[in-house]
Scaffold this motif. Structure first.
Motif, PDB file in Angstrom:
ATOM      1  N   SER A 139       0.841  -1.190   0.000  1.00  0.00           N
ATOM      2  CA  SER A 139       0.000   0.000   0.000  1.00  0.00           C
ATOM      3  C   SER A 139       0.880   1.246   0.000  1.00  0.00           C
ATOM      4  O   SER A 139       2.025   1.222   0.458  1.00  0.00           O
ATOM      5  N   PRO A 140       0.361   2.388  -0.506  1.00  0.00           N
ATOM      6  CA  PRO A 140       1.169   3.619  -0.522  1.00  0.00           C
ATOM      7  C   PRO A 140       1.587   4.088   0.867  1.00  0.00           C
ATOM      8  O   PRO A 140       2.597   4.788   0.998  1.00  0.00           O
ATOM      9  N   LEU A 141       0.838   3.706   1.886  1.00  0.00           N
ATOM     10  CA  LEU A 141       1.133   4.167   3.244  1.00  0.00           C
ATOM     11  C   LEU A 141       1.970   3.169   4.049  1.00  0.00           C
ATOM     12  O   LEU A 141       2.212   3.403   5.240  1.00  0.00           O
ATOM     13  N   HIS A 142       2.420   2.100   3.401  1.00  0.00           N
ATOM     14  CA  HIS A 142       3.117   1.072   4.168  1.00  0.00           C
ATOM     15  C   HIS A 142       4.423   1.590   4.761  1.00  0.00           C
ATOM     16  O   HIS A 142       4.729   1.325   5.935  1.00  0.00           O
ATOM     17  N   HIS A 143       5.199   2.329   3.964  1.00  0.00           N
ATOM     18  CA  HIS A 143       6.477   2.835   4.489  1.00  0.00           C
ATOM     19  C   HIS A 143       6.236   3.821   5.626  1.00  0.00           C
ATOM     20  O   HIS A 143       6.971   3.814   6.628  1.00  0.00           O
ATOM     21  N   ALA A 144       5.212   4.675   5.478  1.00  0.00           N
ATOM     22  CA  ALA A 144       4.900   5.609   6.562  1.00  0.00           C
ATOM     23  C   ALA A 144       4.482   4.859   7.814  1.00  0.00           C
ATOM     24  O   ALA A 144       4.824   5.263   8.940  1.00  0.00           O
TER      25      ALA A 144
END
Length: 217
Positions: free
Chosen positions: A108-113
């Motif tokens: 998901s785009p928010l995984h690193h955050a």
């Protein structure tokens, strides 16, 4: 026939350990009373010894003063201190425009955050433990009175803990093994204040105990 009672001298305490299962005449004698109640002399003696039989009421404080007292209560101060790590560890996901319910799983785009936020949480817990270690050295005296560097074993343990945490956060092999991510410098700077915040909260609690000791009746 009225049973006579013998009043006690004024300086003699009544017997408070009377057994309620005793015969009534004996119980009355031990409680220094009779069928018609206390004699005037016994009632006067108890009034002199124990005071009037009424609830003592404390003077009411204003709403504003009571609110301030609740906000600076030691438990409230701990909650304020706990709010700071929650704010700091949420910075990575707030920057990524996270909203409640957004997916944060792998891919998901928010995984690193999300990984960065969990790493900040881990680092925040470690640094709060450092503040707790200093605060736990004394329960009443100020830390300056016992010395900040007088326990070399504690300092060595803290140094190892911080070095190991830094390795988990910034060493790539350990990042993949433990699921961590490098923290931005501004987040690190905020996390570095948490030990002082935790220790300072407890130091304030000890100062209040020293300057406003509880008086026993």
């Amino acid at each position: 026939m009225t049973e006579a009672t013998t009043p006690l001298p004024v300086d003699q305490e009544p017997l408070l350990s009377a057994d309620p299962l005793e015969p009534l005449p004996l119980l009355r004698r031990e409680l220094h009373t009779g069928p018609s109640g206390l004699s005037a002399r016994e009632a006067g003696r108890r009034l002199a010894v124990y005071g009037p039989n009424e609830v003592r009421r404390k003077a009411r404080t204003s709403l504003g003063r009571e609110l301030v007292r609740q906000l600076v209560h030691p438990l409230a101060l701990l909650l304020w201190a706990a709010a700071a790590p929650a704010f700091v560890t949420g910075i990575p996901v707030w920057r990524a425009d996270w909203r409640p319910g957004d997916p944060t799983g792998t891919g998901s785009p928010l995984h690193h955050a999300y990984i960065t936020a969990t790493t900040a949480t881990f680092a925040g817990i470690v640094t709060c433990q450092v503040g707790t270690a200093f605060a736990a050295r004394t329960d009443h005296a100020a830390l300056r009175d016992i010395g900040l560097f007088t326990n070399p074993l504690l300092l060595a343990g803290i140094a190892f803990e911080l070095a190991f945490t830094a390795a988990l956060v910034y060493a790539p092999p350990l990042q993949g093994l433990f699921g961590t991510a490098a923290l931005p410098l501004d987040v690190v700077a905020l996390i570095a204040t948490l030990p002082v915040l935790v220790w300072g909260t407890d130091e304030l609690r000890r100062w209040v105990r020293r300057t406003h000791p509880l008086t026993k009746p």
